[in-house]
Design an enzyme around this catalytic site. Structure first.
Site, short mmCIF file in Angstrom:
data_model
loop_
_atom_site.label_atom_id
_atom_site.label_comp_id
_atom_site.label_asym_id
_atom_site.label_seq_id
_atom_site.Cartn_x
_atom_site.Cartn_y
_atom_site.Cartn_z
N ASN A 36 0.78 -1.24 0.03
CA ASN A 36 -0.07 -0.04 -0.02
C ASN A 36 0.97 1.20 0.05
O ASN A 36 1.96 1.23 0.62
CB ASN A 36 -0.96 -0.03 1.39
CG ASN A 36 -2.02 -1.18 1.43
OD1 ASN A 36 -2.34 -1.44 0.18
ND2 ASN A 36 -2.07 -1.79 2.41
N HIS B 241 6.37 -2.17 2.98
CA HIS B 241 6.67 -3.45 3.34
C HIS B 241 5.32 -4.27 2.53
O HIS B 241 4.45 -3.59 1.98
CB HIS B 241 5.72 -3.60 4.85
CG HIS B 241 4.64 -2.67 5.09
ND1 HIS B 241 4.69 -1.47 5.30
CD2 HIS B 241 3.34 -3.07 5.23
CE1 HIS B 241 3.51 -0.73 5.70
NE2 HIS B 241 2.79 -1.74 5.49
#
Ligand code: 5GP
Ligand code: ZN
Length: 114
Positions: free
Chosen positions: A87, A100
């Protein structure tokens, strides 16, 4: 980065359920799993968002995917299938500003995502 949660996990200052690590990346279980397997793959180096990636960090991003593949094999979800998601910023729901890769699997995943 002093105030970064994931940098603190890299430094061992905050505990995490680490499933795999190497020179470049660390993989640990998400504290709020959204699937039977939900692992976060992060670079050891602090990078806030995809938008902050520099031109010489292409191999580091590749290392993140190689770690995701390794985790999928270790978790036994590689053949059945899994999803990798990163994201970027508010509209996508990024809440931790150290990039991540989510590795999600162990159940059928809907598409398109919400
Ligand atoms: P994002 O919303 O930024 O894409 O994903 C951040 C993820 O980090 C979330 O899925 C959230 O559950 C996870 N998370 C937040 N704080 C911690 C923590 O302290 N430890 C672990 N293992 N995961 C965390
Ligand atoms: Zn960080």
């Amino acid at each position: 980065m002093i105030d970064c949660l994931f940098c603190k996990i890299v430094a061992g200052e905050i505990p995490a359920d680490i499933v795999y690590e190497n020179e470049f990346t660390l993989a640990f279980r998400d504290i709020n799993p959204q699937a039977p397997t939900h692992v976060l793959v992060i670079p050891r180096r602090h990078i806030a968002t995809i938008n902050d990636l520099a031109g010489d960090e292409t191999s580091l991003v590749g290392e993140m995917f190689l770690t995701a593949k390794e985790v999928a094999h270790m978790e036994g979800i590689a053949d059945e299938g899994y999803r990798t998601v990163m994201n970027c910023n508010r509209a996508a729901g990024q809440t931790v500003f150290h990039i991540h890769l989510h590795v999600l699997g162990g159940r059928d995943l809907n598409w398109p995502p919400g």
